[in-house]
Design an enzyme around this catalytic site. Structure first.
Site, PDB file in Angstrom:
ATOM      1  N   ARG A 111       0.808  -1.229   0.000  1.00  0.00           N
ATOM      2  CA  ARG A 111       0.000   0.000   0.000  1.00  0.00           C
ATOM      3  C   ARG A 111       0.841   1.279   0.000  1.00  0.00           C
ATOM      4  O   ARG A 111       0.602   2.161  -0.769  1.00  0.00           O
ATOM      5  CB  ARG A 111      -1.023  -0.004   1.140  1.00  0.00           C
ATOM      6  N   GLU A 150      -2.319   6.552   6.847  1.00  0.00           N
ATOM      7  CA  GLU A 150      -0.991   6.282   7.406  1.00  0.00           C
ATOM      8  C   GLU A 150       0.150   6.583   6.428  1.00  0.00           C
ATOM      9  O   GLU A 150       0.950   5.705   6.096  1.00  0.00           O
ATOM     10  CB  GLU A 150      -0.902   4.829   7.893  1.00  0.00           C
ATOM     11  N   CYS A 155      10.801   7.722  -1.124  1.00  0.00           N
ATOM     12  CA  CYS A 155      11.050   7.286  -2.496  1.00  0.00           C
ATOM     13  C   CYS A 155      12.367   7.906  -2.985  1.00  0.00           C
ATOM     14  O   CYS A 155      12.732   9.003  -2.568  1.00  0.00           O
ATOM     15  CB  CYS A 155       9.897   7.723  -3.393  1.00  0.00           C
ATOM     16  N   CYS A 157      13.293   7.889  -6.523  1.00  0.00           N
ATOM     17  CA  CYS A 157      13.245   7.798  -7.987  1.00  0.00           C
ATOM     18  C   CYS A 157      13.819   9.062  -8.640  1.00  0.00           C
ATOM     19  O   CYS A 157      14.170  10.022  -7.956  1.00  0.00           O
ATOM     20  CB  CYS A 157      11.813   7.555  -8.451  1.00  0.00           C
ATOM     21  N   GLU A 306      -7.628   4.729  15.232  1.00  0.00           N
ATOM     22  CA  GLU A 306      -7.610   3.266  15.156  1.00  0.00           C
ATOM     23  C   GLU A 306      -7.023   2.705  16.439  1.00  0.00           C
ATOM     24  O   GLU A 306      -6.067   3.245  16.998  1.00  0.00           O
ATOM     25  CB  GLU A 306      -6.721   2.767  14.000  1.00  0.00           C
ATOM     26  N   TRP A 314       0.415  -7.864  12.960  1.00  0.00           N
ATOM     27  CA  TRP A 314       1.747  -7.771  12.354  1.00  0.00           C
ATOM     28  C   TRP A 314       2.881  -7.954  13.341  1.00  0.00           C
ATOM     29  O   TRP A 314       4.035  -8.017  12.969  1.00  0.00           O
ATOM     30  CB  TRP A 314       1.916  -6.432  11.634  1.00  0.00           C
ATOM     31  N   TYR A 356      -6.233 -11.788  10.534  1.00  0.00           N
ATOM     32  CA  TYR A 356      -6.023 -12.107  11.951  1.00  0.00           C
ATOM     33  C   TYR A 356      -5.877 -10.856  12.801  1.00  0.00           C
ATOM     34  O   TYR A 356      -5.368 -10.896  13.912  1.00  0.00           O
ATOM     35  CB  TYR A 356      -4.816 -13.031  12.115  1.00  0.00           C
TER      36      TYR A 356
HETATM   37 ZN   LIG Z   1       9.816   9.229  -6.249  1.00  0.00          ZN
END
Ligand SMILES: [Zn+2]
Length: 679
Positions: A111, A150, A155, A157, A306, A314, A356
Site C-alpha cells: 500500500r 498512514e 522514495c 526515484c 484506530e 503484524w 487475523y
Molecule cells: Zn519518487
C-alpha cells in the site's frame, strides 16, 4: 467539538463493506446499533473500485454504503481512498511506483507504494478527492474527511531526485552555500552542478539507517516529509473547496520516525492517530504518545482513529487484550485528550494480511463473543457520557520537548553509540513525571515556552537557529530547564558548533563538556550525590553515554563514581536570570530521575494531581468550571485511592455515585471524577 452533528465521543471505526455482500452488511448494521457504534470510517482503500481506469469513475457502490449507513443513523468519517493506488495506474503510468532505498524500482503491490513526486499520482489524488468532495458534500452521513491512510515511507526515484534538487535550490540559493552547509569538503564531495546531486540511499550515501553524510540525509528526510505533506495538501485543498466546514484529518502513527508531524499538524484541522501498543509496551509510553499527538496542535483534543478491540496481526506475538483492557486503554486515550474511540476494524476480513487483526465483529459473525460484549458495554457508556468531556483540555505546568529533526540527527549520527535511542531517553524523563502523577505536555520547539514552569529537553543534540535564545529567555524569566548529555552539539545541518560542547547552550548551563564516553550495554558508571537533594542521596547507576564535564559556574550536585573520570560532575545546576538550567551528563536509572524531578517539581510548586498506588494512572481534563479526573487502574488487582478532603462534591461520571475518602478501583477499572473547579 469536531462536528456538532454528533455531540458525543464518537464510537466506531474502519469498516470495509466492499469486502462483503448485502446480507452481511445488513447484519453489520444491526450489530452496530447493539454496540452503540455511531461512526464508520469507510472508503479507505477503494480507489481501484471507484476508478477502474483513467477516465472512468464508479460511485454507485460508495453511494449505497453512504445511504445505508445514514439510514441506520451511522455517521461517516469519509476517506478519500488514496491509501493505495490501483494496479492499472502502476502499469500504465510507471512514475507512480517508488524506487526503494536499495535503488530498486517497485512494482504494484502493498500500500505505501506511491511516489510523492509522481505527476500522475499527484494529478489523480487531487482529482479523486475533488470528485468525492463534490459528490458527498451534502450527504447526511458526512461527518469528517480522512485523507489517504498512514502516510509514510520514502522514495528515491528520478522524479524525486529532480524535485530534491529544486527543493535544495529554494533552500540554499547557491551551490556555494550548499557545499558549505553540507560540509562537502569532506571525502571530496564538492558539487559543481545541481545535477550531480543524487538522493542518499543504498546506491549512494546510506546503508540501513546509517549514512556517510548526515547533512545530505537530513535534508532528504525533510524533503520527503514535505513531499508527502504536499500530496496530503493537494487533497486537503480539494476537500475544503467543496466543504469548508467539514474538518479534515489523516491518521498519524505516534512516534513514527519518518515524518515531521509538527509540520503536518499545521495542515490538519484535527490530529488523529492509530494506537497499537503491544502487551509489553509500558502504559507510560502509550500515555506519552497520546500527549505527543495532543501536543501537535497546542493541546487541542485529538481523535483516536484506530486501535484494535482485541489483537493486532503484524507483531511477532499478537496477544489478546485481556478482559477490561480494551475499555481501559480506550479511556486512557480520552484521559489524554481524545474525543473519539475508534477501532480498526468493525468486521474482520477473511482474506489477505489483516484477517487475523481483531475486529468488533469476529469471523463467527454474531454478537455472542467476549470482544463484542466488551465493545457494546463501552458503546453504552460513551452514549451515557454525552458531550460533557468534549473539548475539555489538559493543563500542564511541565513539558517534555520532542523534535523530529533532532531525532533524525541523533539516529543518523555515526557515533558515539548505537545504544543511544532518542525516543527512549525522552521516555525516561516522561516516565519519571508520569510515575509522580505530574501532568505533562509533549511539545515541539515552536510551542510557546512561557506556558510552562518546567521544560525538559533530553538529548537536545541539534540546536536550530533561535532555539538557544528561546530557551535562555524561558530560564531568564524564571523557568527551570533540564537537558542531558549529547546536547547542543550541532546546528540544523548536523555541523558541529565549535568552541566546546554544549555549544550554544554552554552559557545557559554553565558547563563545558570536554569528551563523551560510550558505555557497552553491560557497563555502568555511578551518580554519586555530593549532598542530599530531596529524596536523592547516595549512589545511582547510569549508562549509555557519559559526558566528561567541567563546571563553568554551575553548582555540582553529583559526581561520577568510577573510571578515570571519577569525581567529575554528572549533575549540575546553573542559576540563570530568575531561573535555573540543569545538566544530567549521563543516562540515569529510573529512581534517580523520579527523585530529581520530584524535588524540582516540589520546589517549582508543580503538584501531583493525586497520590495513587503504583499502576494507577491519573490525568485531569478541564472545561469551563468543571474538572474531570481520570483514574485508570492498569493493575490486575483492585486498588484503593484516598481522595483528598474537599469541599467540592466528586461524582463518578460513569456510575453517578458520589465519592469521597477511600475509594476502590477495580482491576483494570476506570473512574472519572467530575468536580466543580474551586480555583
Ligand atoms: Zn519518487
Amino acid at each position: 467539538m469536531f462536528n456538532e452533528k454528533l455531540p458525543k465521543i464518537w464510537y466506531g471505526g474502519d469498516y470495509n463493506p466492499e469486502q462483503w455482500d448485502k446480507e452481511v452488511i445488513h447484519e453489520d448494521l444491526r450489530m452496530f446499533k447493539l454496540a452503540g457504534i455511531d461512526v464508520a470510517t469507510v472508503n479507505v482503500f477503494s480507489w481501484a473500485l471507484i476508478q477502474p481506469s483513467e477516465h472512468v469513475y464508479h460511485f454507485d457502490g460508495l453511494d449505497a454504503i453512504m445511504d445505508n449507513l445514514a439510514s441506520k443513523g451511522v455517521s461517516v468519517c469519509l476517506a478519500t481512498s488514496t491509501g493505495a493506488h490501483p494496479a492499472w495506474m502502476a502499469r500504465e503510468f510507471p512514475d507512480v511506483t517508488r524506487v526503494d532505498s536499495e535503488g530498486r524500482k517497485r512494482k504494484f503491490g502493498g500500500r505505501h507504494n506511491s511516489c510523492p513526486n509522481s505527476p500522475t499520482y499527484r494529478k489523480h489524488v487531487a482529482l479523486l478527492a475533488g470528485k468525492i468532495a463534490e459528490r458527498y458534500k451534502d450527504h447526511p452521513a458526512l461527518l469528517m474527511w480522512h485523507v489517504s491512510n498512514e502516510y509514510g515511507g520514502y522514495c528515491y526515484c528520478e522524479n524525486c531526485a529532480a524535485a530534491f534538487r529544486k527543493w535544495l535550490q529554494n533552500r540554499y540559493g547557491s551551490l556555494d552555500k550548499l557545499n558549505k552547509v553540507w560540509y562537502t569538503a569532506f571525502w571530496g564531495h564538492t558539487f559543481y552542478d545541481w545535477e550531480e546531486i543524487v538522493p542518499p540511499n543504498g546506491l549512494s550515501e546510506e546503508w540501513g539507517n546509517r549514512t556517510n553524510f548526515q547533512s545530505i540525509s537530513l535534508d532528504y528526510r525533510r524533503f520527503q516529509s514535505e513531499s508527502l505533506l504536499e500530496c496530503y495538501s493537494l487533497e486537503y485543498d480539494e476537500l475544503k473547496k467543496h466543504t469548508p466546514n467539514i474538518p479534515v484529518t489523516t491518521n498519524l502513527m505516534g512516534f513514527y520516525p519518518e515524518l515531521n508531524y509538527f509540520e503536518w499538524a499545521k495542515r490538519m484541522d484535527v490530529v488523529s492517530w492509530d494506537n497499537y501498543p503491544s502487551l509489553d509496551t509500558p502504559v507510560s509510553f502509550t500515555a506519552m504518545t497520546h500527549d505527543l499527538m495532543r501536543g501537535l496542535k497546542g493541546g487541542q483534543p485529538f481523535m483516536l482513529m484506530e486501535q484494535t478491540p482485541s489483537q493486532q496481526n503484524w507483531q511477532a506475538y499478537n496477544s489478546l487484550k485481556r478482559p477490561g483492557v480494551m475499555r481501559l486503554w480506550s479511556y486512557q486515550a480520552v484521559a489524554h485528550g481524545a474525543d473519539t474511540v475508534l477501532f480498526f476494524q468493525l468486521r474482520r476480513s477473511i482474506g489477505a494480511c489483516e484477517k487475523y487483526h481483531g475486529a468488533v465483529i469476529e469471523h463467527v459473525g454474531h454478537e455472542h463473543t467476549r470482544v463484542f460484549r466488551e465493545c457494546a458495554e463501552l458503546g453504552r457508556e460513551l452514549q451515557l457520557l454525552g458531550d460533557g468531556l468534549l473539548d475539555s483540555r489538559l493543563e500542564s505546568k511541565a513539558a517534555v520537548l520532542y523534535d523530529w529533526e533532532n531525532r533524525w540527527g541523533v539516529e543518523l549520527s555515526s557515533g558515539p553509540s548505537v545504544g543511544l535511542k532518542y525516543v527512549d531517553e525522552v521516555h525516561k524523563y516522561y516516565d519519571a513525571l508520569y510515575q509522580l502523577n505530574i501532568q505533562t505536555d509533549m511539545i515541539g520547539i515552536e510551542e510557546a515556552f512561557e506556558r510552562y514552569d518546567l521544560i525538559i529537553a533530553p538529548v537536545l543534540y541539534m540546536i536550530k537557529p533561535g532555539l538557544a535564545d528561546k530557551i535562555e529567555a524561558f530560564v531568564q524569566r524564571g523557568g527551570t530547564f533540564i537537558t542531558t548529555f549529547f546536547s547542543g552539539i550541532v546546528d540544523e545541518n548536523d555541523i558541529v558548533t565549535t568552541g566546546g560542547y554544549p555549544g550554544k547552550l554552554r552559557p545557559l548551563l554553565g558547563i563545558w563538556s570536554e569528551e563523551i564516553d560510550a558505555l557497552y550495554p553491560d557497563m555502568h558508571n555511578q551518580i554519586v550525590m555530593k549532598t542530599e537533594f530531596g529524596p536523592l542521596s547516595g549512589e545511582y547507576s547510569c549508562n549509555v553515554l557519559c559526558d566528561l564535564i567541567h563546571s563553568e559556574g554551575a553548582e555540582v550536585l553529583a559526581e561520577y563514581g568510577s573510571d578515570f573520570y571519577q569525581g567529575m560532575p554528572v549533575l549540575t545546576r546553573n542559576k540563570f536570570g530568575a531561573g535555573e538550567a540543569w545538566y544530567v551528563a549521563s543516562s540515569p536509572e529510573a529512581s534517580f530521575l523520579q527523585g530529581l524531578l520530584a524535588k524540582i517539581c516540589l520546589d517549582k510548586g508543580i503538584k501531583p494531581l493525586l497520590v495513587t498506588p503504583d499502576g494507577v494512572e491519573v490525568t485531569k481534563r478541564t472545561k469551563n468550571d468543571q474538572s474531570y479526573t481520570f483514574l485508570l487502574n492498569h493493575n490486575a488487582a483492585p486498588a484503593t485511592i484516598h481522595l483528598p478532603e474537599s469541599e467540592v462534591e466528586a461524582t463518578d461520571l460513569l456510575t453517578g455515585n458520589i465519592l469521597s475518602g477511600a475509594i476502590e478501583l477495580a482491576a483494570k477499572g476506570v473512574i472519572i471524577l467530575k468536580q466543580q473547579r474551586n480555583e
